[in-house]
Structure formats: C-alpha cells, structure tokens
Design an enzyme around this catalytic site. Structure first.
Site, short mmCIF file in Angstrom:
data_model
loop_
_atom_site.label_atom_id
_atom_site.label_comp_id
_atom_site.label_asym_id
_atom_site.label_seq_id
_atom_site.Cartn_x
_atom_site.Cartn_y
_atom_site.Cartn_z
N ASN A 190 17.48 2.84 1.17
CA ASN A 190 16.43 3.04 0.18
C ASN A 190 16.43 2.00 -0.94
O ASN A 190 15.43 1.86 -1.65
CB ASN A 190 16.60 4.45 -0.42
N TYR A 255 8.26 -8.99 -2.88
CA TYR A 255 8.46 -7.57 -2.57
C TYR A 255 7.72 -7.19 -1.29
O TYR A 255 8.28 -6.56 -0.39
CB TYR A 255 7.98 -6.71 -3.73
N LYS A 259 9.34 -6.05 2.37
CA LYS A 259 9.04 -4.76 2.98
C LYS A 259 8.37 -4.92 4.34
O LYS A 259 8.55 -4.10 5.24
CB LYS A 259 8.13 -3.94 2.04
#
Length: 379
Positions: A190, A255, A259
C-alpha cells in the site's frame, strides 16, 4: 420499633454538583451538506444490485404475481419471468466467469494468518492495520513513520520503522517479522508517495524516489515475502494501484506512471503464479481506487459528486477486507466509474479530450493549490 434510616432532603444543604460542559466530537456534528450530496450513482447502483437486478428479488416478483392468481400467459407474468431468468443467467455467468479467472477461494483463518502492510500508519493502510489489530490478528506494519510502543500496544499492531524503497531494510525487517509473528501469508502493498509537480519542475531524485516507493518496493516485498507463502502453500497479495494508472494526470506524471507500472506488475504476477503448482492457494487482488479523502490529495475535488464521488478509505477497506477474508482473487475498483475507466481508451480521441476537460483530471491538482514549483537546477 425498627430503626429507620434518615435520608437527606433535597432542600437540605448539600454540596452543589459540579457542572460539566460537554461538547460532541466534531465528527458527530450534523453535516452542512444537503441531502442530495449523498445521492450518487454508486448508491443507486448498489440499491439496484440488491433489488431490481438481483435474481432472488426478481423471482420474488414472479411469486407475488402468482399469489395474485396472475395467469402464466399474462403479459406482466411473461415480462417478470423473462426478467428473472435473465438476471439468473447473468448471475450464473458471473459466478462461472470469476471461478474460471481466479479459481476457487482459499480458506482464511485470521488466527493462522500473518498480515504485512506497507505504508500502514496513515490513510488506507492505517485503517486496515487498526481494523485487523482490533480483531486480534497478527499484523506487521512497515512504514518510515515511527509509532510509540504504547500506541502500538493499544492498537494491537507491531510497527517496524522501515523504508520499503530500501531492499536491505525490508530484508532485515522480514527476518524480525518471521521471528515475532511467523511466516507472512497476507501482503498488502500500500505504500505510496506523490510529488505534485510538472514534469519540468520534477527533479530526477524525486522521480526515482517515487518509483522506488510506489513501484520497486513491490518487487522487493514480493521477492522477500512470496517464498514464505509458497512454502506455506497459501497466501494473498494485494496490489494498491490507482485509477490514474489508466488515465495519467497533469502535475502527477511520476505518480501516475508508477501506478501504471503496478497494473502490468499485477497481471505478470498472476501469470507467473498460474504456472507454479505450489501457488494454487495464493490469491491476488488489484485495488484501483478513484479520488480518496486522504492527506495525500487533500482539497482535490471532482467535477460531479453524483458521477465521481470522493470516497473514504473506510469504503475501500470494508470491501478489501471482505475479499481477503473470503479468500478471493479479483479486482477492486471504486467508485463505479473506476470499473469502466478502460472504456475511455476505446472512444474516439476527440470524445476522450472532451471527457478529460469535463472531468477536470488535468486541472484538479492546480485548482487545489497543490502544485509545487522547483526553481533549483534540474538533474
């Protein structure tokens, strides 16, 4: 005569009771939002899923019509039966499709599981850790933030101060986890960071840091913890990506790219586990949430609360915990639009441009005032 106990009369002099002013916690205050703020397409879809689109409810309607002596050849009975059979067929197809793709669920007993959560101090990871801690599960959290021993004991969670972007630190902590709790069987990847800068303002160090934390850490934890699951013959691996991995966004290039890499990593992991006979009881879950109400993107809003509501970590945690404990593999995409975001890539480019402008995905960070400028020399 029996003696009687004398009681003080209210009118008699007695010490006055101390007056204590009580104020309700802020979270219990009545929300200033209007009722329609909570009416979203997700809520409507959820209600329909348990009513009109549910096979059981559809057949109840047929039974109700028969209870009124409706003839089988009556139009309303034909429509009701056709709808019930259609919903039943779709439900059965969904069950077979899930079983074909992910296999049978594994048995999960929390008392026999060791749960490792990266980035488990705040946000979604923190909520998952605290929830499992309250249920007396064996939970180990890896995070750069330090947690006091008293707080950790109160939450029932073991916290290990560790930078998951550093493979040596993860290896050292893994040995401690095995000694303290046992072989890990549930891994929730996570941990994540974001630099809200444009490509021109982002330094090479920031890009590297983002990929080390958001992407390379997954490779590290898989290499270290997956062998324990293979030896145990069971396990669950959760990969937390983002809907931005499908979309990309201005001022979130590093980012979004990190991802997006996790999407490919998840599918590659599934393919490799499918070829390993020892991995039949190892399940994989891909989480691709939309805009969450966390500290990372505080102040970021969506153009339509009805079509694209901001979701709380609790909503994701509830669904994720349910999937883990059912022993399922699968994909968890919330809110509703996140489940169908890939359709956007199949639309004509002009329509894609219109949808991106309307959604505000490329201006959300700037409007929230989160864009950071870097005047230093780029590497």
């Amino acid at each position: 005569m029996l003696p009687t106990n004398s009681c003080s009369s209210p009118t008699m002099s007695s010490p006055e009771l101390k007056k204590v002013t009580v104020s309700l916690p802020k979270r219990l205050d009545r929300s200033s939002e209007r009722w329609h703020h909570y009416l979203t397409i997700d809520l409507i879809w959820y209600v329909l899923g348990y009513t009109l689109f549910h096979p059981w409810t559809s057949w109840i309607l047929v039974l109700c019509l028969r209870a009124q002596y409706t003839k089988y050849h009556a139009p309303e009975m034909k429509i009701a039966m056709a709808w019930a059979m259609l919903m039943s067929a779709i439900g059965i197809f969904h069950i077979f499709s899930e079983r074909l793709a992910f296999g049978s669920p594994r048995e999960v007993d929390l008392s026999d599981e060791v749960i490792v959560i990266t980035g488990g101090v705040d946000g979604l990871g923190g909520l998952l850790a605290e929830t499992y801690g309250m249920r007396n599960a064996n939970v180990a959290v890896l995070d750069t933030k330090r947690v006091d021993d008293e707080e950790a004991e109160e939450k029932g969670v073991l916290y290990y101060q560790c930078d998951v972007s550093d493979a040596k630190q993860v290896e050292a902590v893994a040995a401690e986890i095995v000694e303290d709790l046992g072989p890990p069987t549930i891994l929730i990847n996570n941990a994540g960071i974001a630099h809200t800068k444009s490509i021109l303002d982002t330094t090479a160090e920031e890009v590297e840091q983002t990929f080390r934390t958001n992407t390379l850490s997954h490779f590290t934890t898989l290499r270290i913890f997956l062998p324990y699951m293979l030896r145990e013959g069971r396990g669950t691996i959760v990969t937390v990506s983002s809907v931005l991995g499908h979309l990309g966004a201005a001022n979130l290039s590093a980012y979004s790219a990190s991802k997006a890499a996790l999407l490919a990593l998840h599918h590659s992991l599934r393919a490799e586990l499918a070829q390993n006979p020892a991995a039949q009881e190892i399940k994989t879950i891909l989480v691709t949430p939309g805009q969450m109400s966390t500290k990372m993107f505080v102040g970021v809003t969506t153009p339509s609360n009805f079509l694209a509501p901001v979701i709380s970590p609790a909503e994701i945690a509830k669904s994720l915990i349910r999937m883990i404990e059912k022993g399922d593999s699968g994909e968890l995409a919330v809110p509703l639009y996140a489940q169908y975001i890939q359709i956007l890539g199949a639309l004509p480019v002009g329509m894609q441009a219109i949808i991106r402008r309307w959604s505000g995905v490329d201006t959300a960070i700037a409007k929230a005032g989160l864009v950071k400028k870097d005047t230093s020399e780029k590497q």
